[in-house]
Scaffold this active site. Structure first.
Site, PDB file in Angstrom:
ATOM      1  N   ASP A  65       5.785  -2.581  -2.412  1.00 42.13           N
ATOM      2  CA  ASP A  65       4.673  -1.709  -2.784  1.00 42.13           C
ATOM      3  C   ASP A  65       4.129  -2.016  -4.177  1.00 42.13           C
ATOM      4  O   ASP A  65       3.972  -1.096  -5.003  1.00 42.13           O
ATOM      5  CB  ASP A  65       5.107  -0.230  -2.725  1.00 42.13           C
ATOM      6  CG  ASP A  65       5.741   0.149  -1.397  1.00 42.13           C
ATOM      7  OD1 ASP A  65       5.278  -0.351  -0.366  1.00 42.13           O
ATOM      8  OD2 ASP A  65       6.701   0.948  -1.398  1.00 42.13           O
ATOM      9  N   GLU A 235      -2.087   4.013   4.693  1.00 41.26           N
ATOM     10  CA  GLU A 235      -1.353   4.416   3.484  1.00 41.26           C
ATOM     11  C   GLU A 235      -1.569   3.392   2.376  1.00 41.26           C
ATOM     12  O   GLU A 235      -2.280   2.408   2.556  1.00 41.26           O
ATOM     13  CB  GLU A 235       0.141   4.521   3.791  1.00 41.26           C
ATOM     14  CG  GLU A 235       0.732   3.209   4.270  1.00 41.26           C
ATOM     15  CD  GLU A 235       2.103   3.341   4.903  1.00 41.26           C
ATOM     16  OE1 GLU A 235       2.540   4.476   5.156  1.00 41.26           O
ATOM     17  OE2 GLU A 235       2.731   2.304   5.147  1.00 41.26           O
TER      18      GLU A 235
END
Ligand code: 6LW
Length: 556
Positions: A65, A235
């Site tokens: 991420d 997301e």
């Protein structure tokens, strides 16, 4: 449904203590004395870099991420770290290729209480940005208090305590526009979810002067690129502006091998956002699964524009050794972004992510003293005053459980590994390569049957192994225990040994297998070879992290 889907449903409802001091250790039983820790890692793919090329991934091992930002000619990057403490590693680079960790943004126990958190709960995808002399990280603590922002004048810290932000969902990111700021994030849709994995992207103004949200919250994407196709897990959103358009990039498809990155654009920050007809702009899901040295699960990107006007994307990807099997976690990759008709593309459809590619047009930098890409190793003699930034434990420590003294790491006992309510006396580093050798020198005399000290390799509280010294039937022994999604240990192998001299413990990892050696007085023995290590893969263990290996001690 894979376990990560369940995880996703959980929307979040003084100087580092680790460095502090236990009472001076004596030579008595129970104190485990680790004199050295060494790591040597090699990638399974063989890559020959040509002049002017860089190596992918740029951060090997469990660094998922990624969020990147530029301030002048300096680049900063931050990753998820879940329930590991200290957390939120912050990296610095001048060329986007060579990275050096400069901080953990969460490094004081008072900042965040991760008590009781599973290893893959805690701090999810963070976003780093800069405005008017201050760095911002927005983030979610899953299973704790939800979304928050922390700030720092210096990205190397100290970072502030969290200011909690009262919206639901995960993956917040700040978009700065002049004097205004907005936060985009993933949350439940504005309607009852139509299917498992139905999520939405929302935007709201962020009152950055007062660290709170302001005004109305607007849903800007429902479901994903095309809700009629039931896209899952939209997301990791990031907003930015280029020319006349606002761009929204986001991950879609779930973080395993169907992962992808998609893009939308609008002439207004609150939409309507139109998807790019050529989406996804990055995925590896439609490539031949039998290709050699696959890179998979690519997505969750963030872009940065360099001072030279180039656009680059950092994103996560994995390098499995078997079918969706990797023990080293999700890693950070870098690729250029090309623009056509005002749409960005990271990688044309059908192209594999390259391990070597031309570098950004930025002044070349020397290889970092502790590299993060390619083959590398390091030795920690434990002779500093504090541990290097790369060492992490599990959950927020309530009291110090280790001490650096006289060239050794001294470990007292903590909770038993596997006890989610406690903090084990475990401190480890990421396994960053599939082919790796991890070694330590240990002096330890177990006082009771079941006492232990040695190396643990940990995915989570139920998936780990321990290799080290224990006491079995009243006599010291070398033992290998494992847990494969279990609440109790399985003894894999053991041998009685004398513990009056230091013992060198060595773990050899090779893709899906592990071997365990120990050396006493110059004599080397193998306790176990060819152990199937797939129970330490993220796929089998479940969750979002990679294997962390290091010293562990426990007294019953
Ligand atoms: C993260 C989400 C994701 O919050 O996985 O791959 C979650 N993307 O955006 C945990 O890393």
């Amino acid at each position: 449904m894979r376990p990560f889907a369940t995880w996703r449903k959980w929307t979040a409802g003084g100087a580092a203590v680790l460095m502090a001091m236990l009472a001076p250790a004596t030579a008595e039983a129970q104190t485990a004395r680790f004199e050295r820790f060494s790591y040597e890692g090699r990638s399974q793919e063989r890559v020959q870099l040509r002049a002017g090329e860089y190596r992918n991934p740029i951060l090997s091992g469990y660094y998922p991420d990624p969020s990147v930002t530029r301030v002048g000619d300096d680049y900063y990057l931050v990753n998820s770290s879940f329930a590991h403490f200290p957390g939120l590693p912050v990296f610095h680079s001048k060329d986007l290729v060579n990275w050096t960790q400069i901080a953990n943004a969460i490094d004081r126990p008072g900042q965040l209480d991760l008590a009781g958190r599973a290893v893959s709960e805690g701090v999810f995808a963070p976003d780093i940005s800069y405005h008017d002399g201050l760095f911002y990280i927005v983030n979610t603590c899953v299973g704790c208090k939800g979304n928050f922002v922390i700030t720092a004048r210096n990205p190397a810290g100290p970072w502030s305590d969290p200011a909690w932000l009262p919206f639901g969902g995960i993956d917040p990111s700040i978009f700065w526009e002049g004097d205004k700021a907005y936060i985009v994030n993933n949350d439940m849709p504005a309607e009852p979810p139509r299917y498992e994995g139905h999520r939405a992207i929302w935007v709201q103004e962020f009152d950055w002067r007062n660290l709170r949200m302001a005004g109305e919250r607007t849903q800007i994407v429902n479901g994903g690129v095309d809700i009629s196709k039931q896209p899952i897990w939209i997301e990791g959103p990031h907003l930015f502006k280029r020319g006349r358009y606002y761009y929204l990039i986001a991950a879609e498809g779930g973080t395993e091998d169907k992962h992808s990155e998609v893009v939308f654009r609008s002439e207004s920050v609150r939409g309507p956002f139109m998807p790019f007809p050529g989406n996804p702009i990055l995925t590896q899901r439609d490539l031949d699964p039998a290709r050699p040295d696959p890179v998979t699960s690519t997505g969750h990107a963030k872009f940065v524009e360099t001072q030279a006007g180039e656009w680059w994307a950092t994103f996560l990807g994995t390098r499995p050794y078997g079918p969706d099997e990797y023990n080293i976690g999700r890693e950070t990759f870098l690729l250029p972004v090309s623009w056509r008709d005002d749409w960005p593309v990271i990688l044309p459809h059908g192209r594999p992510v390259p391990f070597a590619a031309p570098r950004p047009k930025l002044p070349a930098q020397p290889r970092a003293p502790l590299p993060t890409a390619g083959d590398f190793g390091y030795v920690d003699e434990f002779d500093g005053k504090r541990l290097a930034l790369q060492w992490v434990s599990i959950r927020t420590p309530k009291q110090p459980f280790y001490r650096l003294h006289d060239g050794a790491l001294l470990l007292a006992s903590g909770a038993a590994l596997g006890d989610r309510q406690g903090v084990p006396a475990f401190i480890g580093r990421r396994q960053q390569h599939h082919i790796a050798t991890v070694s330590t020198i240990l002096r330890y005399r177990p006082a009771k049957d079941g006492d232990r000290a040695g190396l643990a390799a940990v995915q989570n509280d139920e998936s780990w192994l321990f290799f080290g010294i224990t006491r079995l039937d009243g006599a010291p022994a070398i033992a290998l225990y494992m847990r494969d999604k279990a609440k109790t240990d399985t003894l894999v192998a053991s041998a009685h040994v004398a513990v009056d001299r230091p013992i060198t413990l060595t773990i050899h990892a090779n893709g899906g297998t592990l071997a365990f050696d120990y050396t006493i007085g110059g004599e080397r023995r193998t306790l176990k070879a060819g152990l199937d290590a797939t129970f330490l893969s993220t796929h089998r263990a479940g969750g979002f992290v990679g294997t962390v290996i290091g010293p562990y001690a426990y007294a019953r």
